[in-house]
Write an enzyme that holds these catalytic residues in place. Structure first.
Site, PDB file in Angstrom:
ATOM      1  N   LYS A  55      14.135  71.186  60.867  1.00  0.00           N
ATOM      2  CA  LYS A  55      15.375  71.549  60.156  1.00  0.00           C
ATOM      3  C   LYS A  55      15.089  72.475  58.973  1.00  0.00           C
ATOM      4  O   LYS A  55      15.756  73.481  58.787  1.00  0.00           O
ATOM      5  CB  LYS A  55      16.110  70.304  59.649  1.00  0.00           C
ATOM      6  CG  LYS A  55      16.629  69.389  60.734  1.00  0.00           C
ATOM      7  CD  LYS A  55      17.557  68.314  60.170  1.00  0.00           C
ATOM      8  CE  LYS A  55      16.860  67.360  59.214  1.00  0.00           C
ATOM      9  NZ  LYS A  55      15.802  66.548  59.822  1.00  0.00           N
TER      10      LYS A  55
ATOM     11  N   ARG B  84      23.529  61.948  56.281  1.00  0.00           N
ATOM     12  CA  ARG B  84      22.540  61.189  57.039  1.00  0.00           C
ATOM     13  C   ARG B  84      23.107  59.855  57.516  1.00  0.00           C
ATOM     14  O   ARG B  84      22.367  59.040  58.066  1.00  0.00           O
ATOM     15  CB  ARG B  84      21.327  60.932  56.169  1.00  0.00           C
ATOM     16  CG  ARG B  84      20.126  61.815  56.535  1.00  0.00           C
ATOM     17  CD  ARG B  84      19.022  61.409  55.620  1.00  0.00           C
ATOM     18  NE  ARG B  84      17.693  61.718  56.064  1.00  0.00           N
ATOM     19  CZ  ARG B  84      17.030  62.807  55.727  1.00  0.00           C
ATOM     20  NH1 ARG B  84      17.603  63.749  55.031  1.00  0.00           N
ATOM     21  NH2 ARG B  84      15.777  62.955  56.095  1.00  0.00           N
TER      22      ARG B  84
ATOM     23  N   ARG C 193       1.635  67.399  59.653  1.00  0.00           N
ATOM     24  CA  ARG C 193       2.320  68.292  58.716  1.00  0.00           C
ATOM     25  C   ARG C 193       1.673  68.224  57.332  1.00  0.00           C
ATOM     26  O   ARG C 193       1.333  67.160  56.843  1.00  0.00           O
ATOM     27  CB  ARG C 193       3.788  67.856  58.635  1.00  0.00           C
ATOM     28  CG  ARG C 193       4.629  68.689  57.732  1.00  0.00           C
ATOM     29  CD  ARG C 193       6.084  68.578  58.111  1.00  0.00           C
ATOM     30  NE  ARG C 193       6.727  67.418  57.527  1.00  0.00           N
ATOM     31  CZ  ARG C 193       8.052  67.233  57.553  1.00  0.00           C
ATOM     32  NH1 ARG C 193       8.846  68.097  58.177  1.00  0.00           N
ATOM     33  NH2 ARG C 193       8.582  66.161  57.012  1.00  0.00           N
TER      34      ARG C 193
ATOM     35  N   ARG D  89       2.848  64.546  52.698  1.00  0.00           N
ATOM     36  CA  ARG D  89       3.923  63.772  52.083  1.00  0.00           C
ATOM     37  C   ARG D  89       3.704  62.284  52.372  1.00  0.00           C
ATOM     38  O   ARG D  89       3.298  61.927  53.472  1.00  0.00           O
ATOM     39  CB  ARG D  89       5.275  64.216  52.675  1.00  0.00           C
ATOM     40  CG  ARG D  89       5.800  65.488  52.064  1.00  0.00           C
ATOM     41  CD  ARG D  89       6.978  66.064  52.825  1.00  0.00           C
ATOM     42  NE  ARG D  89       7.999  65.087  53.248  1.00  0.00           N
ATOM     43  CZ  ARG D  89       9.177  65.433  53.787  1.00  0.00           C
ATOM     44  NH1 ARG D  89       9.479  66.709  53.971  1.00  0.00           N
ATOM     45  NH2 ARG D  89      10.042  64.519  54.154  1.00  0.00           N
TER      46      ARG D  89
ATOM     47  N   ARG E 258      10.948  55.983  59.565  1.00  0.00           N
ATOM     48  CA  ARG E 258      11.957  57.047  59.402  1.00  0.00           C
ATOM     49  C   ARG E 258      12.688  57.304  60.714  1.00  0.00           C
ATOM     50  O   ARG E 258      13.881  57.581  60.732  1.00  0.00           O
ATOM     51  CB  ARG E 258      11.284  58.340  58.923  1.00  0.00           C
ATOM     52  CG  ARG E 258      10.897  58.285  57.458  1.00  0.00           C
ATOM     53  CD  ARG E 258       9.966  59.412  57.102  1.00  0.00           C
ATOM     54  NE  ARG E 258      10.625  60.706  57.032  1.00  0.00           N
ATOM     55  CZ  ARG E 258       9.978  61.860  57.142  1.00  0.00           C
ATOM     56  NH1 ARG E 258       8.674  61.882  57.356  1.00  0.00           N
ATOM     57  NH2 ARG E 258      10.625  62.988  57.033  1.00  0.00           N
TER      58      ARG E 258
HETATM   59  P1  AMP Z   1      13.829  65.132  54.154  1.00  0.00           P
HETATM   60  O1  AMP Z   1      13.039  66.117  53.379  1.00  0.00           O
HETATM   61  O2  AMP Z   1      15.183  65.649  54.569  1.00  0.00           O
HETATM   62  O3  AMP Z   1      13.085  64.508  55.292  1.00  0.00           O
HETATM   63  O4  AMP Z   1      14.169  63.934  53.138  1.00  0.00           O
HETATM   64  C1  AMP Z   1      13.142  63.159  52.556  1.00  0.00           C
HETATM   65  C2  AMP Z   1      13.705  61.854  52.045  1.00  0.00           C
HETATM   66  O5  AMP Z   1      14.712  62.098  51.051  1.00  0.00           O
HETATM   67  C3  AMP Z   1      14.419  60.989  53.085  1.00  0.00           C
HETATM   68  O6  AMP Z   1      13.511  60.228  53.867  1.00  0.00           O
HETATM   69  C4  AMP Z   1      15.289  60.120  52.181  1.00  0.00           C
HETATM   70  O7  AMP Z   1      14.510  59.136  51.516  1.00  0.00           O
HETATM   71  C5  AMP Z   1      15.731  61.127  51.128  1.00  0.00           C
HETATM   72  N1  AMP Z   1      16.984  61.787  51.557  1.00  0.00           N
HETATM   73  C6  AMP Z   1      17.154  63.094  51.885  1.00  0.00           C
HETATM   74  N2  AMP Z   1      18.430  63.336  52.226  1.00  0.00           N
HETATM   75  C7  AMP Z   1      19.081  62.161  52.126  1.00  0.00           C
HETATM   76  C8  AMP Z   1      20.420  61.746  52.363  1.00  0.00           C
HETATM   77  N3  AMP Z   1      21.351  62.595  52.810  1.00  0.00           N
HETATM   78  N4  AMP Z   1      20.731  60.438  52.142  1.00  0.00           N
HETATM   79  C9  AMP Z   1      19.825  59.573  51.701  1.00  0.00           C
HETATM   80  N5  AMP Z   1      18.544  59.875  51.478  1.00  0.00           N
HETATM   81  C10 AMP Z   1      18.162  61.165  51.695  1.00  0.00           C
END
Ligand code: AMP
Length: 214
Positions: A13, A88, A127, A160, A171
């Protein structure tokens, strides 16, 4: 163009969002990136989000929704935006629909990047992310020329916390239980466009642009 990008962690994404945002001249709004930036600069928001992020859990809706509502009021989002990582869950999708309805600016489309679970685990576990510029590398599929250093800015690469073993499976479970239902939600709203997210980055971008241009 007001666009939401949805797909499991590791679907690409973030990478596709950058190309699509630039193609359509709209800002790329990634909730994960906003949380990580807050974490890096040690804000109260970053501290609140950290425990949830490290565990692969969703940050509570109250925190996330307010952050997104605020970001959408910035001038650069007036002519459109690409949301990456939000919504989400269905509750967030409903809040987004309300925010946009108040401004009479509904979503144009929701683009789903579809990819199978085995491929996701390979992508996420290899990654590596640049601590300095955020560019994403992969220990097998997109190696930097010097191990653990970013070719773009010479920053250190790190893994990460949420790209480590157990957290990845968690996740994926969170995605299946909480995020996947938004796909049916957007399908029922007539907004969903699904494309396959396997192949080269440029192939997927071309597929996405073509699907969104129809
Ligand atoms: P990402 O970089 O999109 O994978 O996001 C990393 C982490 O940020 C996720 O695993 C959540 O802990 C938090 N996060 C990102 N977007 C959201 C969201 N829309 N709602 C809740 N937590 C989020």
């Amino acid at each position: 163009m007001r666009l939401v990008l949805v797909g499991p962690p590791g679907a690409g994404k973030g990478t596709q969002a950058q190309f699509l945002a630039s193609h359509f001249s709209i800002p790329h709004i990634s909730t994960g990136d906003i949380f990580r930036a807050n974490l890096k600069s040690g804000t109260a928001l970053g501290l609140k989000a950290k425990t949830f992020m490290d565990a692969g859990e969703l940050v509570p809706d109250s925190v996330t929704n307010e952050m997104v509502a605020d970001r959408l009021t910035h001038a650069d989002a007036e002519a459109g935006f690409l949301l990456d990582g939000f919504p989400r869950n269905v509750a967030q999708a409903q809040v987004l629909r309300e925010i946009l309805a108040q401004k009479s600016t509904p979503l144009t489309a929701v683009l789903e990047l579809a990819v199978d679970t085995k491929e996701i685990v390979l992508r996420l576990s290899g990654r590596r992310t640049c601590r300095n510029c955020g560019k994403v590398w992969h220990i097998e599929f997109e190696k930097p020329s010097t191990e653990n250093l970013c070719d773009a800015c010479s920053g250190d690469l790190y893994q990460r916390e949420d790209d480590k073993g157990e957290v990845i499976s968690h996740r994926l479970q969170v995605y299946a239980e909480q995020t996947e239902p938004i796909i049916a939600f957007y399908k029922s709203e007539g907004l969903l466009i699904t494309i396959s997210a396997t192949g080269s980055v440029s192939e997927i971008t071309a597929r996405a642009i073509s699907a969104l241009s129809n």
